[in-house]
Design an enzyme around this catalytic site. Structure first.
Site, short mmCIF file in Angstrom:
data_model
loop_
_atom_site.label_atom_id
_atom_site.label_comp_id
_atom_site.label_asym_id
_atom_site.label_seq_id
_atom_site.Cartn_x
_atom_site.Cartn_y
_atom_site.Cartn_z
N GLU A 48 61.64 2.07 10.63
CA GLU A 48 61.38 2.91 9.46
C GLU A 48 62.54 3.88 9.21
O GLU A 48 62.83 4.24 8.06
CB GLU A 48 60.10 3.73 9.65
CG GLU A 48 58.79 2.98 9.39
CD GLU A 48 58.36 2.07 10.54
OE1 GLU A 48 58.99 2.13 11.62
OE2 GLU A 48 57.41 1.29 10.36
N ASP A 77 37.60 10.25 4.33
CA ASP A 77 38.75 9.35 4.28
C ASP A 77 39.17 9.01 2.85
O ASP A 77 38.53 9.41 1.89
CB ASP A 77 38.45 8.08 5.08
CG ASP A 77 39.64 7.67 5.93
OD1 ASP A 77 40.76 7.65 5.40
OD2 ASP A 77 39.43 7.36 7.12
N TRP A 125 45.58 5.15 15.34
CA TRP A 125 46.28 3.97 14.83
C TRP A 125 45.27 2.84 14.80
O TRP A 125 44.64 2.51 15.79
CB TRP A 125 47.52 3.64 15.64
CG TRP A 125 47.41 3.62 17.12
CD1 TRP A 125 46.45 3.05 17.89
CD2 TRP A 125 48.36 4.21 18.04
NE1 TRP A 125 46.71 3.23 19.21
CE2 TRP A 125 47.89 3.94 19.33
CE3 TRP A 125 49.56 4.92 17.87
CZ2 TRP A 125 48.58 4.38 20.46
CZ3 TRP A 125 50.22 5.33 18.99
CH2 TRP A 125 49.73 5.06 20.26
N TYR A 178 49.67 8.13 11.38
CA TYR A 178 48.31 7.93 11.85
C TYR A 178 47.70 9.32 12.10
O TYR A 178 48.26 10.09 12.88
CB TYR A 178 48.29 7.14 13.17
CG TYR A 178 49.25 5.96 13.26
CD1 TYR A 178 49.15 4.87 12.39
CD2 TYR A 178 50.26 5.94 14.22
CE1 TYR A 178 50.03 3.80 12.49
CE2 TYR A 178 51.12 4.87 14.33
CZ TYR A 178 51.01 3.80 13.46
OH TYR A 178 51.89 2.74 13.58
N ARG A 179 46.59 9.61 11.48
CA ARG A 179 46.00 10.95 11.60
C ARG A 179 45.62 11.26 13.04
O ARG A 179 45.35 10.36 13.84
CB ARG A 179 44.77 11.05 10.71
CG ARG A 179 43.61 10.22 11.23
CD ARG A 179 42.30 10.57 10.52
NE ARG A 179 41.19 9.87 11.13
CZ ARG A 179 40.46 8.93 10.54
NH1 ARG A 179 40.76 8.54 9.30
NH2 ARG A 179 39.46 8.38 11.18
N ASN A 238 59.07 2.37 16.48
CA ASN A 238 58.21 2.33 15.29
C ASN A 238 57.85 3.74 14.89
O ASN A 238 57.72 4.63 15.75
CB ASN A 238 56.92 1.56 15.54
CG ASN A 238 56.16 1.34 14.24
OD1 ASN A 238 56.61 0.58 13.37
ND2 ASN A 238 55.04 2.04 14.07
C1 LIG Z 1 48.15 10.26 4.36
C2 LIG Z 1 48.06 8.96 5.11
C3 LIG Z 1 47.29 8.87 6.26
C4 LIG Z 1 47.21 7.68 6.98
N1 LIG Z 1 46.42 7.64 8.11
C5 LIG Z 1 46.36 6.51 8.83
C6 LIG Z 1 45.60 6.46 10.01
O1 LIG Z 1 44.96 7.44 10.41
N2 LIG Z 1 45.57 5.29 10.71
C7 LIG Z 1 46.27 4.19 10.31
O2 LIG Z 1 46.23 3.18 11.01
N3 LIG Z 1 46.98 4.20 9.17
C8 LIG Z 1 47.06 5.34 8.43
N4 LIG Z 1 47.80 5.37 7.29
C9 LIG Z 1 48.49 4.14 6.84
C10 LIG Z 1 49.72 3.83 7.67
O3 LIG Z 1 50.57 4.93 7.75
C11 LIG Z 1 50.46 2.61 7.10
O4 LIG Z 1 49.59 1.50 7.17
C12 LIG Z 1 51.78 2.31 7.77
O5 LIG Z 1 52.40 1.23 7.10
C13 LIG Z 1 51.61 1.93 9.22
O6 LIG Z 1 52.88 1.71 9.78
P1 LIG Z 1 53.11 0.60 10.90
O7 LIG Z 1 53.06 -0.74 10.22
O8 LIG Z 1 54.48 0.93 11.43
O9 LIG Z 1 52.05 0.76 11.91
C14 LIG Z 1 47.91 6.55 6.54
C15 LIG Z 1 48.67 6.63 5.38
C16 LIG Z 1 48.76 7.81 4.67
C17 LIG Z 1 49.59 7.87 3.42
MN LIG Z 2 56.31 -0.13 11.39
#
Ligand SMILES: Cc1cc2nc3c(=O)[nH]c(=O)nc-3n(C[C@H](O)[C@H](O)[C@H](O)COP(=O)(O)O)c2cc1C
Ligand SMILES: [Mn+2]
Length: 483
Positions: free
Chosen positions: A233, A282, A186, A172-173, A168
């Site tokens: 991805e 945020d 996450w 996630y910041r 995956n």
């Molecule tokens: C700039 C930016 C920062 C993000 N930061 C976070 C974060 O800190 N935590 C989080 O859970 N999702 C964050 N997201 C959203 C996730 O990247 C998004 O939900 C993604 O689809 C998660 O992928 P996954 O389904 O593979 O977990 C962020 C998105 C962007 C564009």
């Molecule tokens: Mn994913």
């Protein structure tokens, strides 16, 4: 044409007049935020800060912060082209039956040629630092005044599903705690968190994680796509760029990362270890509050000789992430319509921060249809977070928020037309009664039918007759009025 790496993208942005270099010193502590915020709010350019204070590594920000930049990133004239490519593929091989259609979703990514490729050398290995590295060498932003510290905001976080072995990648910041440890934010619904939970359940001690910062734009963008679990991805990135992503194995784990990355942080999460993360300014426009999240220990840094640090800020909308999200809205519409062909269009206005508001236009076919669509959206991947869904008839242009407000507010009898449900809510929702759990609202703003118990006549929208308009066109000119 696929960009080889971040640098090629920067060159393309510069050529298109979409990027400005800042040759003098600017502080990653708050000042870069103020630059980026002003620029995105005024239609200004992306920035490459060549001399961020305290670091020799340049900072790229706002590289995706307009529709034009998103088009350059994805190599298209309009992001609708990507949606069209997806639609064509779906139509070409559309199997019968809902279940088979659902099974298609992963197939979409399997367009043979777009599978990631494993390579044995790459630019992200120009420098390998198993020791003597520090996160403090990097120009990591302190974004907003009350933030808990400095945050890596555009990381590609790679982990593996312990049950299926599937990769995956999520964005996630990561809050920097010291030279070698960060937070791992996450949220509970995301795939990284799911992998983490499964490893804890299996009684493992450590979870390998690798983080790539800065890659070609399609690969970076793929990290935020709301894909189903176990759909790689990196395959979707290959589909978007029309060329496989080259992946390379980490030095200290068997996680693979894009070989073209600028910077790679290899490390692990000690299962069970948690630390306070936040506050962080945020994308809701509010500070998200402190909370407990896992801790990422960096054990090795691999990077280019002269890396560029890619980052973003979030905050009161619209920010860079609005344009990234708007592109998701366009690209994912055909996929949503695979399950909900009655949906004509959707719109997530900037002020709704994606999860707070989704406007849906519907070709209504039967009583209660709008409610069926609401429930389907609440059951659809990350669209489950939608706090407020407004459904209108297909003659309403949902991209025009003023038209939606005007017609929807006229059309509802609130007690009858508003539906409340309980369920999972976005982790960033600060108003829900519990974290991650609360209520959501659906507004059925479609015209009501006798079959829904509405037997009063329904008025027509006011429109001038064409004939009169044409007559007045001439008289208007005669009066010397501007057209
Ligand atoms: C700039 C930016 C920062 C993000 N930061 C976070 C974060 O800190 N935590 C989080 O859970 N999702 C964050 N997201 C959203 C996730 O990247 C998004 O939900 C993604 O689809 C998660 O992928 P996954 O389904 O593979 O977990 C962020 C998105 C962007 C564009
Ligand atoms: Mn994913």
């Amino acid at each position: 044409m696929a960009f080889t790496d971040l640098r090629e993208f920067i060159v393309a942005l510069e050529k298109a007049g979409e990027l400005k270099r800042i040759p003098f010193e600017v502080n990653p502590h708050l000042e870069i935020t103020e630059f980026a915020d002003r620029s995105v709010k005024t239609g200004g350019p992306a920035f490459l800060f060549e001399k961020p204070k305290g670091s020799r590594i340049p900072v790229l920000i706002n590289a995706f912060a307009s529709m034009r930049r998103m088009e350059i990133a994805l190599g298209v004239q309009s992001v609708d082209e990507v949606a069209r490519r997806i639609s064509e593929y779906l139509e070409m091989r559309m199997p019968q039956g809902l279940i088979n259609k659902l099974k298609m979703l992963p197939k979409l990514a399997e367009v043979g040629a777009f599978f990631p490729r494993i390579v044995s050398s790459g630019a992200c290995k120009e420098v390998i630092q198993r020791d003597r590295f520090s996160l403090f060498d990097y120009p990591i932003l302190h974004c907003w005044p009350a933030d808990g510290g400095r945050f890596i905001t555009l990381p590609l976080v790679f982990s593996k599903n312990p049950d299926t072995g599937k990769r995956n990648c999520g964005m996630y910041r990561m809050q920097v705690y010291d030279e070698r440890t960060t937070g791992m934010h996450w949220q509970t619904h995301k795939q990284g968190a799911e992998h983490h939970r499964r490893m804890i359940k299996e009684g493992r001690k450590r979870m390998d994680v690798a983080v790539a910062i800065g890659s070609d734009p399609a690969t970076m963008y793929s990290a935020i796509l709301p894909l189903p679990p176990d759909l790689d991805e990196m395959m979707i990135a290959g589909f978007l760029r029309g060329k496989p992503v080259e992946m390379i194995q980490c030095e200290t784990s068997d996680i693979h990362v894009p070989a073209n990355a600028e910077i790679v942080l290899e490390g692990y999460i000690e299962l069970g270890e948690q630390r306070t993360e936040g506050p962080f300014g945020d994308h809701t426009g509010f500070y998200s509050l402190e909370d407990e999240y896992p801790v990422f220990h960096v054990t090795c840094v691999t990077r280019r000789k002269r890396p560029i640090y890619a980052t973003t800020i979030v905050g009161p909308p619209p920010m860079e992430d609005f344009y990234m999200g708007k592109s998701i809205e366009r690209i994912f519409l055909p996929l949503m319509r695979l399950q909900l062909p009655e949906v004509r269009d959707i719109c997530m206005p900037a002020e709704g921060i994606f999860h707070n508001l989704i406007l849906v236009s519907l070709r209504k076919s039967y009583p209660g249809h709008a409610r069926k669509v609401m429930h389907a959206i609440w059951g659809l991947g990350q669209a489950m977070f939608s706090k407020c869904i407004v459904v209108v008839d297909e003659d309403v242009d949902v991209q025009n928020v003023r038209e939606v407000a005007w017609k929807a507010l006229n059309n509802i009898d609130p007690e009858r037309d508003i539906q409340f449900v309980m369920g999972p809510v976005d982790s960033l929702d600060h108003a829900s009664r519990l974290p991650n759990f609360g209520s959501k609202m659906g507004v059925d703003a479609t015209r009501k039918w006798p079959g829904e118990g509405f037997t009063r006549p329904w008025p027509a929208v006011i429109r001038m007759s064409r004939e009169v308009q044409e007559r007045v066109d001439r008289l208007w000119k005669m009066a010397g009025l501007k057209p």
